[in-house]
Scaffold this motif. Structure first.
Motif, mmCIF file in Angstrom:
data_model
loop_
_atom_site.group_PDB
_atom_site.id
_atom_site.type_symbol
_atom_site.label_atom_id
_atom_site.label_comp_id
_atom_site.label_asym_id
_atom_site.label_seq_id
_atom_site.Cartn_x
_atom_site.Cartn_y
_atom_site.Cartn_z
ATOM 1 N N ARG A 75 14.782 3.475 31.778
ATOM 2 C CA ARG A 75 13.817 2.949 30.811
ATOM 3 C C ARG A 75 14.437 2.013 29.787
ATOM 4 N N GLY A 76 15.766 2.055 29.703
ATOM 5 C CA GLY A 76 16.425 1.277 28.654
ATOM 6 C C GLY A 76 16.636 2.159 27.439
ATOM 7 N N MET A 77 17.812 2.101 26.875
ATOM 8 C CA MET A 77 18.106 2.934 25.708
ATOM 9 C C MET A 77 17.152 2.594 24.561
ATOM 10 N N PRO A 78 16.895 3.548 23.681
ATOM 11 C CA PRO A 78 15.920 3.315 22.611
ATOM 12 C C PRO A 78 16.400 2.262 21.626
ATOM 13 N N ILE A 79 15.492 1.369 21.237
ATOM 14 C CA ILE A 79 15.879 0.295 20.323
ATOM 15 C C ILE A 79 15.118 0.382 18.991
ATOM 16 N N ASP A 80 14.222 1.363 18.897
ATOM 17 C CA ASP A 80 13.488 1.493 17.635
ATOM 18 C C ASP A 80 14.357 2.151 16.564
ATOM 19 N N ILE A 81 13.920 2.033 15.329
ATOM 20 C CA ILE A 81 14.721 2.546 14.208
ATOM 21 C C ILE A 81 14.601 4.062 14.113
ATOM 22 N N HIS A 82 15.755 4.695 14.036
ATOM 23 C CA HIS A 82 15.811 6.143 13.888
ATOM 24 C C HIS A 82 15.364 6.503 12.475
ATOM 25 N N PRO A 83 14.338 7.349 12.327
ATOM 26 C CA PRO A 83 13.745 7.602 11.007
ATOM 27 C C PRO A 83 14.743 8.091 9.951
ATOM 28 N N GLN A 84 15.573 9.069 10.299
ATOM 29 C CA GLN A 84 16.500 9.579 9.278
ATOM 30 C C GLN A 84 17.682 8.648 9.056
ATOM 31 N N MET A 85 18.146 8.028 10.130
ATOM 32 C CA MET A 85 19.355 7.227 10.036
ATOM 33 C C MET A 85 19.084 5.827 9.509
ATOM 34 N N GLY A 86 17.895 5.351 9.756
ATOM 35 C CA GLY A 86 17.592 3.987 9.358
ATOM 36 C C GLY A 86 18.290 2.955 10.220
ATOM 37 N N VAL A 87 18.792 3.357 11.352
ATOM 38 C CA VAL A 87 19.404 2.392 12.277
ATOM 39 C C VAL A 87 18.780 2.576 13.664
ATOM 40 N N THR A 88 19.054 1.647 14.552
ATOM 41 C CA THR A 88 18.436 1.711 15.874
ATOM 42 C C THR A 88 18.954 2.909 16.680
ATOM 43 N N GLY A 89 18.128 3.346 17.629
ATOM 44 C CA GLY A 89 18.498 4.482 18.473
ATOM 45 C C GLY A 89 19.794 4.250 19.227
ATOM 46 N N VAL A 90 19.951 3.053 19.760
ATOM 47 C CA VAL A 90 21.158 2.767 20.533
ATOM 48 C C VAL A 90 22.395 2.820 19.633
ATOM 49 N N GLU A 91 22.239 2.400 18.387
ATOM 50 C CA GLU A 91 23.369 2.481 17.445
ATOM 51 C C GLU A 91 23.728 3.942 17.178
ATOM 52 N N VAL A 92 22.696 4.755 17.063
ATOM 53 C CA VAL A 92 22.944 6.191 16.876
ATOM 54 C C VAL A 92 23.724 6.755 18.064
ATOM 55 N N ILE A 93 23.283 6.372 19.256
ATOM 56 C CA ILE A 93 23.927 6.873 20.478
ATOM 57 C C ILE A 93 25.425 6.574 20.475
ATOM 58 N N PHE A 94 25.795 5.371 20.000
ATOM 59 C CA PHE A 94 27.194 4.971 20.104
ATOM 60 C C PHE A 94 28.020 5.209 18.843
ATOM 61 N N THR A 95 27.367 5.623 17.746
ATOM 62 C CA THR A 95 28.167 5.804 16.537
ATOM 63 C C THR A 95 28.109 7.222 15.971
ATOM 64 N N GLN A 96 27.166 8.028 16.459
ATOM 65 C CA GLN A 96 27.062 9.379 15.920
ATOM 66 C C GLN A 96 27.521 10.396 16.954
ATOM 67 N N LEU A 97 28.481 11.212 16.561
ATOM 68 C CA LEU A 97 28.967 12.255 17.454
ATOM 69 C C LEU A 97 27.822 13.177 17.833
ATOM 70 N N HIS A 98 27.836 13.586 19.114
ATOM 71 C CA HIS A 98 26.824 14.519 19.601
ATOM 72 C C HIS A 98 25.425 13.931 19.626
ATOM 73 N N ALA A 99 25.318 12.600 19.487
ATOM 74 C CA ALA A 99 23.995 12.003 19.582
ATOM 75 C C ALA A 99 23.601 11.867 21.039
#
Ligand code: TTJ
Length: 652
Positions: A75-99
């Motif tokens: 489906r493609g990694m998520p690109i919408d903004i993560h509500p708590q993080m305020g950054v995109t889903g894909v950024e969360v995937i690659f920058t947050q441990l255990h994401a």
């Protein structure tokens, strides 16, 4: 529960900072195995997407610059903004441990990865990582890099350097592509092994029915592609394992089911052989040491078959039921469990500890096998299985009467003593070393080149028997194996006694090619199975031998892989001489001593229990007795020396 998996459902636990400080904590080690874990971690994400039904292709490319690309058509990694993080889903995937959805039970996701740490760890330990996403008919790009910070003199890991941007409209189907370059300063070696990866991908293709996985090598001008897809899934896996055997029925028995959020599937086929080959997986990870799922499966198999035999009066009133083993003679079974919150136990953490898996697997197996046995259409298969058990029980009973373990062992003691062993003269076991050498020619050089006071040489002719597939009698009957056992002095199995070990170091010296790797894997399998403390107490080593000799005037440099060769030739400039060693047999005694045997200069790799377990897994599953076309080997194993699954270098 939301059906829509988006950035919202990614839980965020902690930052990346710790990863570079202690890479081993996150990927096991910084050896070749750790390097390959990086790839598995990314591949697991794509396999997850496929397992959830959203992708049916994964393409992997080993790039010339040392990076690796993994692409799926999900489906493609998520690109919408993560509500708590305020950054995109894909950024969360690659920058947050255990994401990643992994730990989120609301999403059907059973991601594997030995450590299941997520893609952010891969980013943290890479020079750079970039991702392309195709989603909603739009193409996106994002990039990260580990950059040196002038102020703190530290590397900032996996920093966002190219924020998510729209590339443009895309007609392309949806999907995700990740490309990363493992950091040279983190890993001992950053060279991926094509063969290791191909084997694992083949296994993943078997475990995920209908999923196409391709692997392409584009390094050093190579252009090799392998593609795996098995529409029969586990059934095809069983057929593959039984390729060289004689099955009792053509179509493997297959069943699947779910209970308490645990999914289980199994494929079974019996052969006319006598060994029990049960291979199990949890979330696509091999559980070499078995565990609760295997226990549940065996219990159900025994119960259902005994009940059936009793009902059909194959077992008469007063007769004792069959033993579990009677129902497992000649069985080849593949078990695959998918579940959350997996607990791994055991010496190599490859044993499933969750008792709820035993309950679920036992219930599913009981139900499905009972149905299978009741169905008259399956009469032929049922007859074959029961016939096999009757025979097994008869032989067991006969053997019990005749059995005499001591007799078996005395055949060992009476063996003509180690004809080919050239022992050392010193008698101090703590100092002594045994070199197990591939081939008579290399054995000859080793004998001449060695320091005879503490180095013993045992040349192996041909391949020692594959310990895995044989009974203990066959293992003991093999001359090469007997020679090793006698030379070491420890005996085997329950009689193993490390106190009698005659050599502190047992060093496997085999060629840096496919045959050498096979011999090495077979030896490790043998040690793993019958002399395990030898491995766990650190007595087993692999000798690394050079692939090249580069010389100019008085200077001689031995190179152990292509990278070293490139460095040496570059440094020497023009007019150097190059010799490539195709095998140990090509080295004269002096060179062999200097490069591979001299404790002051050689490179040894100490084998740990994970190495041995992995070798066993590879031997039993992927090498077996099969004779693959030799041609295939050559291009796939250009660099077999340093680059293997086994590399934790310990000493000079
Ligand atoms: C996320 O929410 C929208 C639907 O897809 C979910 C998702 O994460 N899908 C996904 C991730 N597909 N593929 C990946 C993936 C692929 C690779 C190669 C690497 C990584 C880290 C993720």
């Amino acid at each position: 529960m939301s059906e829509n998996y988006n950035a919202d459902s990614i839980r965020v636990l902690e930052g990346l900072d710790a990863v570079r400080l202690r890479p081993g904590m996150y990927i096991g080690s910084t050896s070749a195995r750790g390097l390959h874990h990086m790839l598995w971690e990314i591949v697991d994400n794509a396999v997850d997407e496929a397992a959830n039904g959203f992708a049916d292709r994964i393409d992997i490319v080993l790039n010339d610059d040392g990076s690796v690309t993994v692409e799926d058509n999900g489906r493609g990694m998520p690109i919408d903004i993560h509500p708590q993080m305020g950054v995109t889903g894909v950024e969360v995937i690659f920058t947050q441990l255990h994401a990643g959805g992994k730990f989120d039970t609301s999403n059907y996701s059973y991601s594997g990865g030995l450590h299941g740490v997520g893609a952010s760890v891969v980013n943290a330990l890479s020079e750079w990582l970039k991702a392309d996403i195709w989603r909603d008919y739009t193409e996106y790009h994002i990039g990260f890099a580990s950059v040196y910070d002038e102020e703190t003199h530290k590397v900032i890991s996996g920093k966002l350097v190219t924020p998510l941007k729209k590339i443009g409209k895309s007609e392309k189907k949806s999907g995700s592509r990740v490309c990363f370059k493992p950091d040279r300063t983190v890993f001992d070696s950053v060279v991926f092994n094509f063969d290791t990866i191909a084997k694992r991908l083949k296994e993943l293709a078997f475990l995920n029915k209908g999923l196409t996985i391709s692997l392409k090598d584009e390094r050093h001008g190579a252009d090799v592609t392998k593609e795996f897809c098995f529409d029969g899934g586990l059934k095809d896996f069983v057929l593959y394992l039984n390729e060289d055997k004689n099955p009792l029925f053509p179509e493997p028995l297959f069943f699947e089911g779910s209970k308490d959020n645990i999914y289980f599937q199994a494929a079974i086929q019996y052969t006319d052989g006598y060994t029990e080959s049960i291979y199990s997986y949890v979330n696509n990870i091999p559980t070499t040491e078995g565990g609760m799922h295997e226990t549940g499966f065996k219990a159900a198999l025994t119960k259902v078959l005994n009940d059936y035999a009793r009902k059909e009066e194959i077992i008469k009133d007063k007769q004792a039921p069959f033993n579990g083993e009677d129902f497992r003679e000649g069985i080849t079974a593949l078990l695959s469990v998918k579940m959350n919150n997996v607990q791994f136990e055991g010496q190599t953490k490859t044993k499933l500890g969750n008792s709820e898996a035993r309950v679920a697997v036992e219930a599913i197996t009981t139900e499905k096998l009972t149905l299978f046995f009741q169905d008259y259409k399956n009469d032929a298969v049922v007859k074959a299985i029961l016939g096999k058990a009757v025979e097994a029980a008869r032989v067991r009973e006969a053997a019990r009467k005749a059995k005499d373990v001591a007799r078996k062992r005395s055949t060992l003691e009476g063996a003509p003593l180690v004809g080919k062993l050239s022992n050392c003269t010193g008698r101090n076991a703590a100092e002594n070393e045994l070199f197990i050498v591939e081939g008579d020619s290399a054995g000859g050089s080793a004998k001449q080149g060695r320091e005879r006071r503490f180095q013993a040489i045992l040349p192996l002719r041909g391949k020692p028997l594959n310990a895995e597939k044989k009974s203990i009698d066959q293992v003991l009957g093999n001359e090469e194996i007997r020679t090793i056992i006698t030379a070491l002095g420890t005996d085997i199995g329950e009689y193993f006694n490390i106190g009698n070990l005659k050599y502190d170091k047992v060093i496997i010296m085999s060629d840096a090619d496919q045959d050498g790797a096979h011999i090495r894997a077979i030896l490790l399998t043998f040690f793993y199975r019958y002399m395990r403390p030898l491995v766990t107490e650190g007595h087993v080593y692999i000798a690394l031998s050079p692939l090249y000799r580069v010389s100019k005037k008085d200077e001689i440099v031995y190179c152990y892989d292509e990278t070293e060769l490139d460095a040496a030739t570059e440094r020497m400039g023009r007019g150097y001489q190059l010799q490539r060693y195709k095998g140990l047999g090509e080295m004269n005694p002096e060179t062999l001593w200097e490069t591979t045997m001299d404790p002051a200069k050689r490179m040894l790799v100490r084998v740990n229990i994970e190495d041995a377990a992995e070798a066993e897994h590879m031997v039993t599953l992927m090498m077996g007795d099969k004779t693959e076309p030799r041609k295939q080997y050559i291009s796939e194993n250009a660099n077999f020396n340093k680059v293997d699954t086994l590399l934790e270098r310990v000493e000079g």
